[in-house]
Design a protein around this motif. Structure first.
Motif, PDB file in Angstrom:
ATOM      1  N   ARG A 106     -28.009   7.693 113.631  1.00  0.00           N
ATOM      2  CA  ARG A 106     -27.093   6.545 113.771  1.00  0.00           C
ATOM      3  C   ARG A 106     -27.808   5.209 113.639  1.00  0.00           C
ATOM      4  N   LYS A 107     -29.146   5.231 113.641  1.00  0.00           N
ATOM      5  CA  LYS A 107     -29.874   4.000 113.345  1.00  0.00           C
ATOM      6  C   LYS A 107     -29.577   3.515 111.932  1.00  0.00           C
ATOM      7  N   LEU A 108     -29.247   4.455 111.033  1.00  0.00           N
ATOM      8  CA  LEU A 108     -29.023   4.129 109.628  1.00  0.00           C
ATOM      9  C   LEU A 108     -27.589   4.312 109.172  1.00  0.00           C
ATOM     10  N   PHE A 109     -26.915   5.360 109.675  1.00  0.00           N
ATOM     11  CA  PHE A 109     -25.673   5.812 109.063  1.00  0.00           C
ATOM     12  C   PHE A 109     -24.461   5.589 109.957  1.00  0.00           C
ATOM     13  N   SER A 110     -23.344   5.261 109.325  1.00  0.00           N
ATOM     14  CA  SER A 110     -22.068   5.115 110.022  1.00  0.00           C
ATOM     15  C   SER A 110     -21.291   6.431 109.993  1.00  0.00           C
ATOM     16  N   GLU A 111     -20.206   6.461 110.753  1.00  0.00           N
ATOM     17  CA  GLU A 111     -19.393   7.666 110.891  1.00  0.00           C
ATOM     18  C   GLU A 111     -18.335   7.763 109.798  1.00  0.00           C
ATOM     19  N   GLY A 112     -18.007   8.987 109.411  1.00  0.00           N
ATOM     20  CA  GLY A 112     -16.840   9.247 108.576  1.00  0.00           C
ATOM     21  C   GLY A 112     -15.601   9.362 109.430  1.00  0.00           C
ATOM     22  N   GLY A 113     -14.456   9.624 108.794  1.00  0.00           N
ATOM     23  CA  GLY A 113     -13.188   9.742 109.502  1.00  0.00           C
ATOM     24  C   GLY A 113     -12.493  11.059 109.221  1.00  0.00           C
ATOM     25  N   GLY A 114     -11.263  11.168 109.693  1.00  0.00           N
ATOM     26  CA  GLY A 114     -10.537  12.431 109.629  1.00  0.00           C
ATOM     27  C   GLY A 114     -10.334  12.969 108.236  1.00  0.00           C
ATOM     28  N   GLY A 115     -10.299  12.107 107.232  1.00  0.00           N
ATOM     29  CA  GLY A 115     -10.128  12.555 105.859  1.00  0.00           C
ATOM     30  C   GLY A 115     -11.302  13.328 105.325  1.00  0.00           C
TER      31      GLY A 115
ATOM     32  N   VAL B 170      -2.997  28.066 121.513  1.00  0.00           N
ATOM     33  CA  VAL B 170      -4.060  27.125 121.189  1.00  0.00           C
ATOM     34  C   VAL B 170      -3.991  26.777 119.707  1.00  0.00           C
ATOM     35  N   GLY B 171      -3.973  25.490 119.413  1.00  0.00           N
ATOM     36  CA  GLY B 171      -3.969  25.033 118.034  1.00  0.00           C
ATOM     37  C   GLY B 171      -4.820  23.793 117.889  1.00  0.00           C
ATOM     38  N   LEU B 172      -4.839  23.235 116.692  1.00  0.00           N
ATOM     39  CA  LEU B 172      -5.666  22.067 116.408  1.00  0.00           C
ATOM     40  C   LEU B 172      -4.916  21.140 115.466  1.00  0.00           C
ATOM     41  N   SER B 173      -4.954  19.853 115.768  1.00  0.00           N
ATOM     42  CA  SER B 173      -4.468  18.835 114.838  1.00  0.00           C
ATOM     43  C   SER B 173      -5.543  17.770 114.734  1.00  0.00           C
ATOM     44  N   TRP B 174      -5.570  17.065 113.579  1.00  0.00           N
ATOM     45  CA  TRP B 174      -6.601  16.037 113.417  1.00  0.00           C
ATOM     46  C   TRP B 174      -6.084  14.944 112.512  1.00  0.00           C
ATOM     47  N   ALA B 175      -6.660  13.758 112.697  1.00  0.00           N
ATOM     48  CA  ALA B 175      -6.275  12.607 111.894  1.00  0.00           C
ATOM     49  C   ALA B 175      -6.895  12.738 110.519  1.00  0.00           C
ATOM     50  N   SER B 176      -6.124  12.413 109.470  1.00  0.00           N
ATOM     51  CA  SER B 176      -6.661  12.493 108.115  1.00  0.00           C
ATOM     52  C   SER B 176      -6.238  11.325 107.246  1.00  0.00           C
ATOM     53  N   ALA B 177      -5.384  10.451 107.744  1.00  0.00           N
ATOM     54  CA  ALA B 177      -4.867   9.369 106.917  1.00  0.00           C
ATOM     55  C   ALA B 177      -5.754   8.140 107.005  1.00  0.00           C
ATOM     56  N   GLY B 178      -5.705   7.323 105.965  1.00  0.00           N
ATOM     57  CA  GLY B 178      -6.345   6.021 105.992  1.00  0.00           C
ATOM     58  C   GLY B 178      -7.819   6.028 105.733  1.00  0.00           C
ATOM     59  N   GLU B 179      -8.383   7.175 105.351  1.00  0.00           N
ATOM     60  CA  GLU B 179      -9.816   7.261 105.096  1.00  0.00           C
ATOM     61  C   GLU B 179     -10.076   7.041 103.609  1.00  0.00           C
ATOM     62  N   THR B 180     -11.244   6.570 103.274  1.00  0.00           N
ATOM     63  CA  THR B 180     -11.521   6.237 101.878  1.00  0.00           C
ATOM     64  C   THR B 180     -12.745   6.933 101.310  1.00  0.00           C
ATOM     65  N   SER B 181     -13.296   7.931 102.028  1.00  0.00           N
ATOM     66  CA  SER B 181     -14.516   8.547 101.511  1.00  0.00           C
ATOM     67  C   SER B 181     -14.229   9.722 100.601  1.00  0.00           C
ATOM     68  N   SER B 182     -13.301  10.610 100.974  1.00  0.00           N
ATOM     69  CA  SER B 182     -13.048  11.785 100.171  1.00  0.00           C
ATOM     70  C   SER B 182     -11.739  11.655  99.401  1.00  0.00           C
ATOM     71  N   GLU B 183     -11.079  10.540  99.565  1.00  0.00           N
ATOM     72  CA  GLU B 183      -9.705  10.433  99.081  1.00  0.00           C
ATOM     73  C   GLU B 183      -9.556   9.518  97.870  1.00  0.00           C
ATOM     74  N   GLU B 184     -10.125   8.342  97.949  1.00  0.00           N
ATOM     75  CA  GLU B 184      -9.943   7.374  96.884  1.00  0.00           C
ATOM     76  C   GLU B 184     -11.169   7.413  95.993  1.00  0.00           C
ATOM     77  N   VAL B 185     -11.118   8.245  94.971  1.00  0.00           N
ATOM     78  CA  VAL B 185     -12.286   8.518  94.144  1.00  0.00           C
ATOM     79  C   VAL B 185     -12.070   7.931  92.773  1.00  0.00           C
ATOM     80  N   ASP B 186     -12.889   6.985  92.414  1.00  0.00           N
ATOM     81  CA  ASP B 186     -12.825   6.359  91.087  1.00  0.00           C
ATOM     82  C   ASP B 186     -14.025   6.818  90.285  1.00  0.00           C
ATOM     83  N   ASP B 187     -13.807   7.709  89.337  1.00  0.00           N
ATOM     84  CA  ASP B 187     -14.894   8.152  88.484  1.00  0.00           C
ATOM     85  C   ASP B 187     -15.289   7.042  87.522  1.00  0.00           C
ATOM     86  N   VAL B 188     -16.582   6.967  87.227  1.00  0.00           N
ATOM     87  CA  VAL B 188     -17.082   5.944  86.305  1.00  0.00           C
ATOM     88  C   VAL B 188     -17.268   6.571  84.929  1.00  0.00           C
TER      89      VAL B 188
END
Length: 321
Positions: free
Chosen positions: A138-147, A303-321
């Motif tokens: 964490r000295k270098l890297f930030s966290e990802g999100g639910g996406g 027992v089940g699991l739910s997680w947040a996945s909206a509003g993230e931009t790392s795996s979702e908004e991919v612009d190929d060059v």
């Protein structure tokens, strides 16, 4: 669902440390080598581009700053809109190879521990960021999100991935199991097996986590692992204490089938190479038929699991060059 058998390659190799150009060239050579061996998928270790920042374990921020380690790392970090990304996409297309690359992603001035899946046509199929870097990372890297807890359909099957210590987190793992994962990329840096007081950075604990993942998920686990080289030690270790911490080798790449059995063989920890694994859809079906933690063996009424996945931009908004 995977329709037929194919070969996957698991990388055990070191990058050209903190040299992004040279490391991308080496990656392309490994992609070509995997193709020549008949592979359709190749998996690279965590932070392979441009290498794992071992100095965060070895000294103070002031010491690291005095050697410009962090500034050099930021300069060498990976940009998805760069010519380096284009070279990797072109290599994937040339060899018809799906590539899962571990990168230190730079987005503006923020760094993330990333994984990038390129299809055999050179198009991005999936990108993710490590949700919770280790306490020193964490000295270098930030966290990802639910996406970033996403399994994607590919021509080779349903594929997902996690990095390093994410494999200790039951909820992160279950989020991928619940999406019907068939092939899992467990990306690791090099291991330091001599650190008795730090078993969490050694191969016994971490390869056990990969093996358990295969058993729980009923999926193939490909666990690429990097190496520490003499050149890295020379660049990072200026005292005997630091040389005692960071030893040459540490390559323990491996793979497990959906029943938890090791497959593909092993390479000496000081050597580079590819672990070649045959992915057999019948083994996935058999394992999930026997026990499916997210299907017929679950008790979702209790027992089940739910997680947040909206509003993230790392795996979702991919612009190929």
């Amino acid at each position: 669902m995977i329709e037929s058998k194919f070969v996957a390659a698991v990388v055990q190799a070191a990058p050209q440390y903190l040299d992004l150009d040279a490391s991308v060239t080496k990656a392309i050579d490994l992609i070509g080598e995997a193709s020549a061996a008949g592979a359709s998928l190749i998996a690279f270790p965590e932070l392979w581009l441009p290498g794992y920042p071992w100095w965060v374990w070895m000294g103070s921020d002031e010491w690291a700053a005095s050697h410009d380690f962090t500034d050099r790392y930021r300069h060498a970090a990976f940009d998805y809109s760069s010519r380096h990304a284009l070279r990797l996409r072109e290599a994937a297309r040339k060899y018809g190879m799906a590539v899962v690359m571990g990168v230190a992603e730079r987005a503006d001035e923020t760094l993330y521990i990333g994984q990038w899946l390129i299809g055999g046509d050179g198009q991005t199929l999936w990108r993710r960021r490590k949700l919770k870097p280790g306490f020193l990372e964490r000295k270098l890297f930030s966290e990802g999100g639910g996406g970033n807890l996403t399994v994607v359909d590919t021509p080779l099957g349903r594929l997902g991935g996690l990095c390093c210590s994410e494999h200790r987190h039951p909820l992160f793992k279950y989020a991928l199991y619940a999406q019907g994962e068939e092939i899992h990329i467990a990306a690791w840096p090099s291991f330091q097996p001599h650190q008795a007081k730090r078993p969490g950075i050694g191969p016994v604990v971490n390869n056990a986590l990969s093996q358990v993942y295969a058993i729980e998920g009923g999926c193939y686990v490909l666990a690429p692992c990097a190496l520490v080289t003499d050149a890295m030690i020379e660049a990072l270790c200026d005292t005997a204490e630091r040389r005692a911490f960071l030893r040459r080798g540490g390559g323990f790449a491996c793979a497990f089938n959906p029943h938890g059995a090791p497959v593909g063989g092993l390479i000496d920890e000081h050597e580079e190479g590819l672990v070649l694994v045959t992915i057999d859809p019948d083994e996935i079906r058999a394992a999930k038929s026997a026990y499916d933690v997210a299907g017929h063996s679950a008790r979702l009424d209790i027992v089940g699991l739910s997680w947040a996945s909206a509003g993230e931009t790392s795996s979702e908004e991919v612009d190929d060059v």
